[in-house]
Scaffold this active site. Structure first.
Site, PDB file in Angstrom:
ATOM      1  CB  THR A 223      57.889 104.090 -37.339  1.00  0.00           C
ATOM      2  OG1 THR A 223      58.782 105.180 -37.147  1.00  0.00           O
ATOM      3  CG2 THR A 223      56.485 104.494 -36.968  1.00  0.00           C
ATOM      4  CG  LEU A 224      55.815  98.860 -40.422  1.00  0.00           C
ATOM      5  CD1 LEU A 224      54.485  99.585 -40.307  1.00  0.00           C
ATOM      6  CD2 LEU A 224      56.118  98.557 -41.889  1.00  0.00           C
TER       7      LEU A 224
ATOM      8  NE  ARG B 160      51.511 115.919 -41.846  1.00  0.00           N
ATOM      9  CZ  ARG B 160      52.296 114.973 -41.346  1.00  0.00           C
ATOM     10  NH1 ARG B 160      52.523 113.872 -42.020  1.00  0.00           N
ATOM     11  NH2 ARG B 160      52.843 115.116 -40.155  1.00  0.00           N
TER      12      ARG B 160
ATOM     13  CG  ASP C  20      54.422 108.275 -44.058  1.00  0.00           C
ATOM     14  OD1 ASP C  20      54.947 107.350 -43.404  1.00  0.00           O
ATOM     15  OD2 ASP C  20      54.588 109.474 -43.763  1.00  0.00           O
TER      16      ASP C  20
ATOM     17  CG  ASP D 153      63.858 106.590 -43.236  1.00  0.00           C
ATOM     18  OD1 ASP D 153      64.608 106.398 -44.193  1.00  0.00           O
ATOM     19  OD2 ASP D 153      64.072 107.475 -42.385  1.00  0.00           O
ATOM     20  CB  THR D 154      65.344 103.586 -39.506  1.00  0.00           C
ATOM     21  OG1 THR D 154      64.190 103.811 -38.688  1.00  0.00           O
ATOM     22  CG2 THR D 154      66.069 104.876 -39.756  1.00  0.00           C
ATOM     23  N   GLY D 155      62.837 101.699 -40.425  1.00  0.00           N
ATOM     24  CA  GLY D 155      62.026 100.534 -40.067  1.00  0.00           C
ATOM     25  C   GLY D 155      61.629 100.511 -38.603  1.00  0.00           C
TER      26      GLY D 155
ATOM     27  N   GLY E 130      51.050 110.623 -41.455  1.00  0.00           N
ATOM     28  CA  GLY E 130      51.576 110.486 -42.814  1.00  0.00           C
ATOM     29  C   GLY E 130      50.749 109.683 -43.796  1.00  0.00           C
TER      30      GLY E 130
HETATM   31  P1  IMP Z   1      61.354 105.006 -39.654  1.00  0.00           P
HETATM   32  O1  IMP Z   1      60.941 104.685 -38.254  1.00  0.00           O
HETATM   33  O2  IMP Z   1      62.781 105.501 -39.718  1.00  0.00           O
HETATM   34  O3  IMP Z   1      61.107 103.871 -40.638  1.00  0.00           O
HETATM   35  O4  IMP Z   1      60.544 106.273 -40.088  1.00  0.00           O
HETATM   36  C1  IMP Z   1      59.285 106.207 -40.593  1.00  0.00           C
HETATM   37  C2  IMP Z   1      58.631 107.560 -40.453  1.00  0.00           C
HETATM   38  O5  IMP Z   1      59.541 108.634 -40.633  1.00  0.00           O
HETATM   39  C3  IMP Z   1      57.586 107.701 -41.540  1.00  0.00           C
HETATM   40  O6  IMP Z   1      56.338 107.235 -41.120  1.00  0.00           O
HETATM   41  C4  IMP Z   1      57.623 109.194 -41.791  1.00  0.00           C
HETATM   42  O7  IMP Z   1      56.740 109.857 -40.911  1.00  0.00           O
HETATM   43  C5  IMP Z   1      59.030 109.616 -41.480  1.00  0.00           C
HETATM   44  N1  IMP Z   1      59.852 109.690 -42.706  1.00  0.00           N
HETATM   45  C6  IMP Z   1      60.850 108.859 -43.092  1.00  0.00           C
HETATM   46  N2  IMP Z   1      61.377 109.232 -44.269  1.00  0.00           N
HETATM   47  C7  IMP Z   1      60.693 110.339 -44.643  1.00  0.00           C
HETATM   48  C8  IMP Z   1      60.779 111.191 -45.802  1.00  0.00           C
HETATM   49  O8  IMP Z   1      61.568 111.023 -46.743  1.00  0.00           O
HETATM   50  N3  IMP Z   1      59.891 112.225 -45.822  1.00  0.00           N
HETATM   51  C9  IMP Z   1      58.984 112.466 -44.837  1.00  0.00           C
HETATM   52  N4  IMP Z   1      58.877 111.678 -43.743  1.00  0.00           N
HETATM   53  C10 IMP Z   1      59.731 110.631 -43.653  1.00  0.00           C
HETATM   54 MG    MG Z   2      56.341 112.204 -40.414  1.00  0.00          MG
END
Ligand code: IMP
Ligand code: MG
Length: 177
Positions: free
Chosen positions: A106-107, A164, A99, A102-104, A43
């Site tokens: 991954t980071l 993308r 990129d 979102d939920t946090g 991303g």
């Molecule tokens: P998290 O672990 O929920 O914070 O998700 C983060 C990952 O989910 C990002 O690196 C994206 O790859 C994917 N993601 C979260 N929200 C979106 C969105 O609105 N569009 C596309 N990818 C998303």
């Molecule tokens: Mg993605």
């Protein structure tokens, strides 16, 4: 505009302007210090390419892979990490680039993983932040734009591995936003 895109949220010009500002913030904080920019694939690759061209300091680039969504627009809750790093980050400043936050999950997972490599310090930089969706307590050190709870595509962000390549950030049609 592809039919899956309901509307444009940020134009190419707005993105360019904001990325330039982010680079100045990073430049101001790190100056000429050694910095490893660790991009979370896939991303963040377009964001990475744009951001680093506005930076003047000595930067080293490395990548790590993570995927949490699979093919859904709702996070599966499991962020898989694939680490094939060659750059030695021990005792170095690392700026993790993603990129979107979102939920946090991954980071947070990547931060924990990188911590185990013994860096001097870790900072985080995300192009987009959706704070209303947060499950894990994490805030980015640098953030391009804070957005509402929309599923967005373009500028590196995908929907089912497509879109993308859009040069703008668009809101996905199917979300009904
Ligand atoms: P998290 O672990 O929920 O914070 O998700 C983060 C990952 O989910 C990002 O690196 C994206 O790859 C994917 N993601 C979260 N929200 C979106 C969105 O609105 N569009 C596309 N990818 C998303
Ligand atoms: Mg993605």
């Amino acid at each position: 505009m592809p039919r899956q895109v309901a509307r444009v949220l940020f134009t190419e010009a707005q993105i360019r302007q904001r990325v330039r500002e982010l680079a100045s913030e990073i430049q101001r904080d790190f100056g000429d210090e050694d910095l490893v920019i660790l991009a979370v694939l896939r991303g963040s690759m377009i964001f990475l390419a744009d951001l680093i061209r506005f930076l003047q300091g000595p930067v080293t680039i490395e990548v790590i892979r993570a995927a949490s969504y699979g093919h859904a627009t709702v996070s599966s809750g499991t962020a898989r990490i694939r680490d094939e790093m060659d750059v030695d980050i021990r005792n170095r400043d690392v700026l993790i680039l993603d990129d979107i936050l979102d939920t946090g999950r991954t980071l947070a997972r990547i931060k924990g993983h990188i911590q185990s490599h013994g860096p001097r310090a870790i900072r985080t930089c995300v192009f987009l932040d959706k704070p209303s969706r947060r499950v894990v307590d994490i805030k980015p050190d640098y953030c391009g734009f804070t957005i509402e709870d929309h599923f967005v595509v373009g500028y590196g962000l995908d929907y089912k591995d497509t879109l993308r390549n859009l040069p703008y950030i668009g809101i996905l049609e199917e979300e009904g936003n």
